[in-house]
Design an enzyme around this catalytic site. Structure first.
Site, PDB file in Angstrom:
ATOM      1  N   GLY A 213       0.909  -1.351   0.081  1.00 43.84           N
ATOM      2  CA  GLY A 213       0.027  -0.003  -0.107  1.00 43.84           C
ATOM      3  C   GLY A 213       0.782   1.352   0.139  1.00 43.84           C
TER       4      GLY A 213
ATOM      5  N   ALA B  75      15.566  10.930  -1.111  1.00 45.19           N
ATOM      6  CA  ALA B  75      16.607  10.989  -0.101  1.00 45.19           C
ATOM      7  C   ALA B  75      17.390   9.671  -0.657  1.00 45.19           C
ATOM      8  CB  ALA B  75      16.066  10.804   1.379  1.00 45.19           C
ATOM      9  N   VAL B  76      16.943   8.655  -0.766  1.00 47.22           N
ATOM     10  CA  VAL B  76      17.963   7.546  -1.318  1.00 47.22           C
ATOM     11  C   VAL B  76      18.762   7.864  -2.600  1.00 47.22           C
ATOM     12  CG1 VAL B  76      17.847   5.113  -2.222  1.00 47.22           C
ATOM     13  CG2 VAL B  76      16.354   5.638  -0.291  1.00 47.22           C
TER      14      VAL B  76
ATOM     15  N   ARG C 194       0.939  -5.063  -5.038  1.00 47.59           N
ATOM     16  CA  ARG C 194       1.036  -6.227  -4.148  1.00 47.59           C
ATOM     17  C   ARG C 194       1.200  -7.512  -4.978  1.00 47.59           C
ATOM     18  NH1 ARG C 194      -0.965  -4.096   1.008  1.00 47.59           N
ATOM     19  NH2 ARG C 194      -2.490  -2.546   0.669  1.00 47.59           N
TER      20      ARG C 194
ATOM     21  N   GLY D  57       5.576  -1.931   3.890  1.00 45.95           N
ATOM     22  CA  GLY D  57       5.180  -2.644   4.894  1.00 45.95           C
ATOM     23  C   GLY D  57       5.571  -4.055   5.276  1.00 45.95           C
ATOM     24  N   ASP D  58       4.715  -4.701   6.041  1.00 42.34           N
ATOM     25  CA  ASP D  58       5.072  -5.937   6.470  1.00 42.34           C
ATOM     26  C   ASP D  58       5.513  -6.865   5.071  1.00 42.34           C
ATOM     27  OD1 ASP D  58       5.061  -7.668   8.639  1.00 42.34           O
ATOM     28  OD2 ASP D  58       3.185  -8.619   7.853  1.00 42.34           O
TER      29      ASP D  58
ATOM     30  N   THR E 226       4.134   2.841   5.601  1.00 47.50           N
ATOM     31  CA  THR E 226       2.712   2.251   5.573  1.00 47.50           C
ATOM     32  C   THR E 226       2.013   3.424   6.567  1.00 47.50           C
ATOM     33  OG1 THR E 226       1.002   0.758   6.282  1.00 47.50           O
ATOM     34  CG2 THR E 226       3.238   0.238   7.345  1.00 47.50           C
TER      35      THR E 226
ATOM     36  N   ASP F 220      -0.307   2.276   8.236  1.00 46.93           N
ATOM     37  CA  ASP F 220      -1.081   1.414   9.639  1.00 46.93           C
ATOM     38  C   ASP F 220      -0.113   1.598  10.736  1.00 46.93           C
ATOM     39  OD1 ASP F 220      -3.015   0.383   7.957  1.00 46.93           O
ATOM     40  OD2 ASP F 220      -1.983  -1.221   7.512  1.00 46.93           O
TER      41      ASP F 220
ATOM     42  N   ASP G 267       2.185  -0.287  11.917  1.00 44.89           N
ATOM     43  CA  ASP G 267       2.387  -1.529  12.433  1.00 44.89           C
ATOM     44  C   ASP G 267       3.544  -2.392  12.169  1.00 44.89           C
ATOM     45  OD1 ASP G 267       1.838  -2.017   9.663  1.00 44.89           O
ATOM     46  OD2 ASP G 267       0.278  -3.457   9.935  1.00 44.89           O
TER      47      ASP G 267
ATOM     48  N   MET H 291      -9.196   3.422   7.958  1.00 45.87           N
ATOM     49  CA  MET H 291      -8.216   2.305   7.655  1.00 45.87           C
ATOM     50  C   MET H 291      -7.578   1.445   8.651  1.00 45.87           C
ATOM     51  SD  MET H 291      -6.667   2.906   3.768  1.00 45.87           S
ATOM     52  CE  MET H 291      -7.394   2.236   2.615  1.00 45.87           C
TER      53      MET H 291
ATOM     54  N   ARG I 238      -6.532  -2.734   8.730  1.00 48.59           N
ATOM     55  CA  ARG I 238      -7.257  -4.116   8.619  1.00 48.59           C
ATOM     56  C   ARG I 238      -6.662  -4.849   9.787  1.00 48.59           C
ATOM     57  NH1 ARG I 238      -6.626  -5.474   2.577  1.00 48.59           N
ATOM     58  NH2 ARG I 238      -4.560  -5.417   3.270  1.00 48.59           N
TER      59      ARG I 238
ATOM     60  N   ALA J 148     -13.023  11.556  20.118  1.00 50.08           N
ATOM     61  CA  ALA J 148     -14.250  10.530  19.843  1.00 50.08           C
ATOM     62  C   ALA J 148     -14.920  10.076  21.267  1.00 50.08           C
ATOM     63  CB  ALA J 148     -13.806   9.207  18.945  1.00 50.08           C
TER      64      ALA J 148
ATOM     65  N   SER K 202     -24.937  14.717  20.348  1.00 48.95           N
ATOM     66  CA  SER K 202     -24.263  14.309  18.997  1.00 48.95           C
ATOM     67  C   SER K 202     -23.128  13.421  19.561  1.00 48.95           C
ATOM     68  CB  SER K 202     -23.714  15.047  18.199  1.00 48.95           C
ATOM     69  OG  SER K 202     -22.762  15.967  18.483  1.00 48.95           O
TER      70      SER K 202
ATOM     71  N   GLU L 224     -11.247  -0.412  10.333  1.00 44.87           N
ATOM     72  CA  GLU L 224     -11.672  -1.149   9.376  1.00 44.87           C
ATOM     73  C   GLU L 224     -11.830  -2.649   9.809  1.00 44.87           C
ATOM     74  OE1 GLU L 224      -8.700  -1.109   6.379  1.00 44.87           O
ATOM     75  OE2 GLU L 224      -9.666  -2.096   4.842  1.00 44.87           O
TER      76      GLU L 224
ATOM     77  N   GLN M   9      -7.328   8.425   2.769  1.00 48.61           N
ATOM     78  CA  GLN M   9      -6.513   8.298   3.850  1.00 48.61           C
ATOM     79  C   GLN M   9      -5.117   8.188   3.371  1.00 48.61           C
ATOM     80  OE1 GLN M   9      -8.411   6.116   7.648  1.00 48.61           O
ATOM     81  NE2 GLN M   9      -9.541   5.546   5.822  1.00 48.61           N
TER      82      GLN M   9
HETATM   83  O1  F6P Z   1      -1.939  -1.653   4.626  1.00 53.37           O
HETATM   84  C1  F6P Z   1      -2.409  -0.183   4.332  1.00 53.37           C
HETATM   85  C2  F6P Z   1      -3.705  -0.104   4.183  1.00 53.37           C
HETATM   86  O2  F6P Z   1      -4.356   0.983   3.652  1.00 53.37           O
HETATM   87  C3  F6P Z   1      -4.432  -0.869   5.183  1.00 53.37           C
HETATM   88  O3  F6P Z   1      -4.771   0.189   6.249  1.00 53.37           O
HETATM   89  C4  F6P Z   1      -5.859  -1.288   4.613  1.00 53.37           C
HETATM   90  O4  F6P Z   1      -6.521  -2.363   5.348  1.00 53.37           O
HETATM   91  C5  F6P Z   1      -5.329  -1.856   3.221  1.00 53.37           C
HETATM   92  O5  F6P Z   1      -3.908  -1.229   3.100  1.00 53.37           O
HETATM   93  C6  F6P Z   1      -6.057  -1.521   1.936  1.00 53.37           C
HETATM   94  O6  F6P Z   1      -5.446  -2.296   0.826  1.00 53.37           O
HETATM   95  P1  F6P Z   1      -5.664  -1.853  -0.547  1.00 53.37           P
HETATM   96  O7  F6P Z   1      -5.505  -0.503  -1.005  1.00 53.37           O
HETATM   97  O8  F6P Z   1      -5.133  -3.024  -1.261  1.00 53.37           O
HETATM   98  O9  F6P Z   1      -7.350  -2.154  -0.782  1.00 53.37           O
END
Ligand code: F6P
Length: 326
Positions: free
Chosen positions: A13, A24-25, A74, A104-105, A128, A130, A132, A172, A174, A189, A218, A225, A257
């Site tokens: 992503g 920079a690279v 991907r 990412g991962d 990423t 995320d 994560d 976002m 997952r 929130a 409200s 997600e 996002q």
């Molecule tokens: O990993 C980044 C991310 O945006 C996640 O937060 C989300 O679940 C996923 O990618 C969505 O992936 P795609 O763009 O392939 O639908």
């Protein structure tokens, strides 16, 4: 090993700040007298030899741009031995003798395996939204995505309070609740639902009931997600069953996002990470990721980064969220 030509690519992503990292690279590598090849579409482009030679000028005016000029994908075929062999043959043919992988991962997993199999030096840069990944406090794009989400929450709150409505805002993540927690706290929130915590719908119902008792007209509920109750529409449906009188709306923020100009934080972090990735490769460091710990750029072996089960959510922030919404 004497590195002469670095290949740089983005994979998985996209995230704001990836372009600043590419820049920079390229500029650091050029400064150190190396050649740089851009690899389009991550591992997919590596397997198809979709390459471009890069110069200092080819990365002009990209520091402020979202997305990635090298495009991203991907790639399932890279998970096979044949796919990786094809990629390696292409790198060899083009004289690429080291890699900088931004992603990412999944990107890290591919880089680790590839580097082990073919003994090619690789440094990763965590990119990423995320946040994560182990080995860094912040991944590229996370700060920008949080700002985007908070801006959206602020706007939704205006209309929510004008109409006395309850909004379920899905963000976002997952597998990661980092954006939901951080932007939920920053956006004030009333409740936050995260994939990492199975709080169940009853806790939310209690929270909303409590908010109603305090005459909140409200409310904003931020839902990641991947939350364990099945996402914003499902949660909204369950809440409506109990609170039939609530005027409920659902807003899925989705891919907006992922885009937009990187924040100042992401631009500087990307530039520091890109610079250090090249520097570390030249020092002989390999199969590792650069990262930010506190204010320092550090490196962590991919072996460790990929297998750590560190709980990434900030536990204090979780507690703060539960106090602030009372
Ligand atoms: O990993 C980044 C991310 O945006 C996640 O937060 C989300 O679940 C996923 O990618 C969505 O992936 P795609 O763009 O392939 O639908």
């Amino acid at each position: 090993m004497n590195i002469k030509k670095i290949g740089v690519f983005t994979s998985g992503g996209d995230a704001p700040g990836m372009n600043a990292a590419i820049r920079a690279v390229v500029r650091t590598a050029k400064y150190k007298g190396l050649e740089v090849t851009g690899i389009y579409r991550g591992y997919e482009g590596m397997m198809e030899a979709d390459f471009v030679e890069m110069s200092r000028r080819s990365v002009s005016s990209i520091i402020q741009k979202g997305g990635t000029i090298l495009k991203s994908a991907r790639c399932l075929a890279f998970k096979t031995r044949e796919g990786r062999q094809l990629a390696y043959d292409n790198l060899k043919k083009h004289g690429i003798d080291a890699l900088v992988a931004i992603g990412g991962d999944g990107t890290f997993t591919g880089a680790h395996l590839f580097s082990q199999e073919f003994d090619i030096p690789v440094m990763c840069i965590p990119g990423t939204i995320d946040n994560d990944l182990y080995g860094t406090d912040y991944t590229l794009g996370y700060d920008t995505a949080n700002n985007t989400v908070i801006e959206a929450i602020d706007k939704i709150r205006d209309t929510a309070s004008s109409h006395s409505r309850v909004f379920f805002i899905e963000v976002m993540g997952r597998d990661s609740g980092c954006i939901a927690l951080n932007a939920g706290v920053g956006g004030g929130a009333e409740a936050i639902l995260l994939p990492e915590i199975d709080s169940g719908i009853d806790t939310l119902l209690e929270e909303l009931s409590f908010a109603e008792e305090r005459e909140k007209s409200s409310m904003i509920v931020v839902i990641a997600e991947g939350d364990q109750n099945g996402g914003a529409y499902n949660v909204a449906k369950r809440v409506k069953e109990k609170f039939g009188h609530f005027d409920i709306k659902v807003s899925i923020l989705g891919h907006l996002q992922r885009g937009g100009a990187p924040s100042s934080f992401d631009r500087v972090l990307a530039t520091r990470m890109g610079y250090n990735a090249v520097k570390e490769l030249l020092k002989g460091n390999t199969r590792a990721t650069v990262g930010l710990r506190g204010t320092e750029i550090i490196t962590t072996p991919l072996e460790e980064a990929l297998h750590s089960k560190e709980f990434k959510l900030d536990e204090e922030l979780l507690e703060i969220a539960n106090i602030m919404n009372k």
